[in-house]
Design a protein around this motif. Sequence first.
Motif, PDB file in Angstrom:
ATOM      1  N   LYS A 122       0.734  -0.953  -0.360  1.00  0.00           N
ATOM      2  CA  LYS A 122       0.457   0.087   0.183  1.00  0.00           C
ATOM      3  C   LYS A 122       0.556   0.970   0.099  1.00  0.00           C
ATOM      4  O   LYS A 122       0.451   2.133   0.050  1.00  0.00           O
ATOM      5  N   THR A 146      -8.715  -1.387   4.908  1.00  0.00           N
ATOM      6  CA  THR A 146      -9.034  -3.174   4.862  1.00  0.00           C
ATOM      7  C   THR A 146      -7.497  -3.442   6.019  1.00  0.00           C
ATOM      8  O   THR A 146      -7.670  -4.296   6.497  1.00  0.00           O
ATOM      9  N   ASN A 148      -3.820  -2.412   6.165  1.00  0.00           N
ATOM     10  CA  ASN A 148      -3.209  -1.453   5.375  1.00  0.00           C
ATOM     11  C   ASN A 148      -2.964  -0.372   4.938  1.00  0.00           C
ATOM     12  O   ASN A 148      -1.836  -0.012   5.217  1.00  0.00           O
ATOM     13  N   ALA A 252      -8.399  -7.838  -3.992  1.00  0.00           N
ATOM     14  CA  ALA A 252      -9.180  -7.212  -3.069  1.00  0.00           C
ATOM     15  C   ALA A 252      -9.999  -6.762  -3.290  1.00  0.00           C
ATOM     16  O   ALA A 252     -11.271  -6.891  -3.757  1.00  0.00           O
ATOM     17  N   SER A 253     -10.904  -5.165  -3.823  1.00  0.00           N
ATOM     18  CA  SER A 253     -10.988  -4.366  -5.242  1.00  0.00           C
ATOM     19  C   SER A 253      -9.979  -4.642  -6.504  1.00  0.00           C
ATOM     20  O   SER A 253     -11.492  -4.459  -7.213  1.00  0.00           O
ATOM     21  N   GLY A 254      -9.804  -5.415  -6.397  1.00  0.00           N
ATOM     22  CA  GLY A 254      -9.015  -6.105  -8.137  1.00  0.00           C
ATOM     23  C   GLY A 254      -8.233  -4.938  -8.635  1.00  0.00           C
ATOM     24  O   GLY A 254      -7.563  -4.967  -9.567  1.00  0.00           O
ATOM     25  N   GLN A 256      -5.259  -3.667  -7.569  1.00  0.00           N
ATOM     26  CA  GLN A 256      -4.136  -4.253  -7.859  1.00  0.00           C
ATOM     27  C   GLN A 256      -3.104  -4.921  -9.072  1.00  0.00           C
ATOM     28  O   GLN A 256      -2.354  -4.777  -9.753  1.00  0.00           O
ATOM     29  N   THR A 390       2.341  -9.671  -0.385  1.00  0.00           N
ATOM     30  CA  THR A 390       1.522  -8.362  -0.461  1.00  0.00           C
ATOM     31  C   THR A 390       1.864  -7.214   1.199  1.00  0.00           C
ATOM     32  O   THR A 390       1.785  -5.737   1.318  1.00  0.00           O
TER      33      THR A 390
HETATM   34  C1  LIG Z   1      -1.788  -7.490   2.111  1.00  0.00           C
HETATM   35  C2  LIG Z   1      -2.737  -6.723   0.628  1.00  0.00           C
HETATM   36  N1  LIG Z   1      -2.814  -7.448   0.195  1.00  0.00           N
HETATM   37  C3  LIG Z   1      -3.549  -7.464  -1.645  1.00  0.00           C
HETATM   38  C4  LIG Z   1      -4.598  -6.169  -1.186  1.00  0.00           C
HETATM   39  C5  LIG Z   1      -5.369  -6.668  -2.374  1.00  0.00           C
HETATM   40  O1  LIG Z   1      -5.835  -5.368  -3.200  1.00  0.00           O
HETATM   41  P1  LIG Z   1      -6.455  -4.579  -4.078  1.00  0.00           P
HETATM   42  O2  LIG Z   1      -7.508  -3.791  -3.078  1.00  0.00           O
HETATM   43  O3  LIG Z   1      -5.511  -3.767  -5.092  1.00  0.00           O
HETATM   44  O4  LIG Z   1      -7.148  -5.501  -4.686  1.00  0.00           O
HETATM   45  C6  LIG Z   1      -4.542  -5.616   0.046  1.00  0.00           C
HETATM   46  C7  LIG Z   1      -5.293  -4.458   0.101  1.00  0.00           C
HETATM   47  O5  LIG Z   1      -5.735  -3.930   1.029  1.00  0.00           O
HETATM   48  C8  LIG Z   1      -3.730  -5.897   1.087  1.00  0.00           C
HETATM   49  O6  LIG Z   1      -3.580  -5.198   1.952  1.00  0.00           O
END
Ligand SMILES: Cc1ncc(COP(=O)(O)O)c(C=O)c1O
Length: 421
Positions: A122, A146, A148, A252-254, A256, A390
């Motif tokens: 993040k 959420t 991070n 999560a949101s997709g 990334q 991540t």
């Molecule tokens: C550790 C971690 N990995 C991956 C993600 C997924 O990110 P995204 O919301 O861009 O899909 C999050 C999102 O909060 C996260 O905290």
Amino acid sequence: MAITATETETTAPGAFGPAAALSCRECGERYDLAPRFACEFCFGPLEVAYEFGSVTREAIQSGPNNIWRYAGLLPVPGNVAELPNMNPGLTPLVRADRLAAELGMRSLHVKDDSANPTHSFKDRVVAMAVEAARTFGFRTLSCSSTGNLAGAVGAASARAGFRSCVFIPAGLEEGKIVMAAVYGGQVVAIDGSYDDVNRFCSELIGDPAGEDWGFVNVNLRPYYAEGSKTLAYEIAEQLGWKLPEQIIVPIASGSQLTKIDKGFRELVELSLVEDRPYKVFGAQATGCSPVAAAYEEGHDVIQPVKPDTIAKSLAIGNPADGPYVLDVCRRTGGAVARVDDAAVVDSISLLARTEGVFAETAGGVTTGVLRKLLDEGSLDPAAETVVLNTGDGLKTLNAVEAGVTATIKPSLDVFKEAGLF
Ligand SMILES: Cc1ncc(COP(=O)(O)O)c(C=O)c1O
Ligand SMILES: [Zn+2]
């Protein structure tokens, strides 16, 4: 209100480097670079469109040892490296030979983004949002998170001199709450899920009291999201200017996942890497897997769910980028898959035991999906593969059961008797 920006709120030339406009991901309508995030015509999400200048491998390699080596590909000013920020990025691409051997793979790397300043990917996205907030004159940084993201916003605000106020669902892991709060900003827990937090933030954004607030993942989202492209750039550079053949990304949101794909495509477009096929695989925890469900059922529409999983950082029941994730995974020949919490815990231990990488639950999800896809035969064990970690396992300590081997008196005899030599 800032999100309906007027001419005077658009910014000085150069403030966004090679970024030329915002464009609608649905209808293609273009807008000036302003704090806006939705298309006025079709309500589609906006993203940054570029007119790149000359970007060479040499120029990148002689740049700073952080994401700013890619400043020429990001919506940031040319002097960004001199401004106060967290300087995330250039995290290790760990050659995972032991894990590969255990799984019967030829070439596997773990991109370990727990090495970022606040121990998750993040920091990359927030660094973009900070620059946009500076340019637009916002004084408070905020987000729905959420976990991070809240920590990353808190830290970046402290460094760059913003006030911060972040919103999280109640019941997050203690490590994430402490990391969000320690930097001195306000941390507000909402009695509900992440999706409830998000709805609340949308109301807040429409209120005049929030006029000088930059919500990094709402009204600054188009800029913020671009930070994830740096993961793609780094992976390619660290592989010797090559795209991986397979990559596994948590959802999560997709956002990334879709931006990693955007980053790979830009590298090809700019002839920084050879054009070769790559497959993108999305990973979810079964207890919150609306995108995997849509993928399995062959649907284009994501049915929102109520999350129930230990992978709290991925617990978004109504993921904004879900349909775009489906597009990327289908177009590249990848897939979206899910694993249950037991497999997540197991995979955290496997990664730690084989590679010395302690992942938070999100890394357990990606590693778990890696194993599952290999078992199912949907992943090629001979292809060059990258799995993302991540976030840092220290943030989700309660997910694992690991402890001392034995407690003994400080005596050599006792140690020998215990059979520990
Ligand atoms: C550790 C971690 N990995 C991956 C993600 C997924 O990110 P995204 O919301 O861009 O899909 C999050 C999102 O909060 C996260 O905290
Ligand atoms: Zn549109």
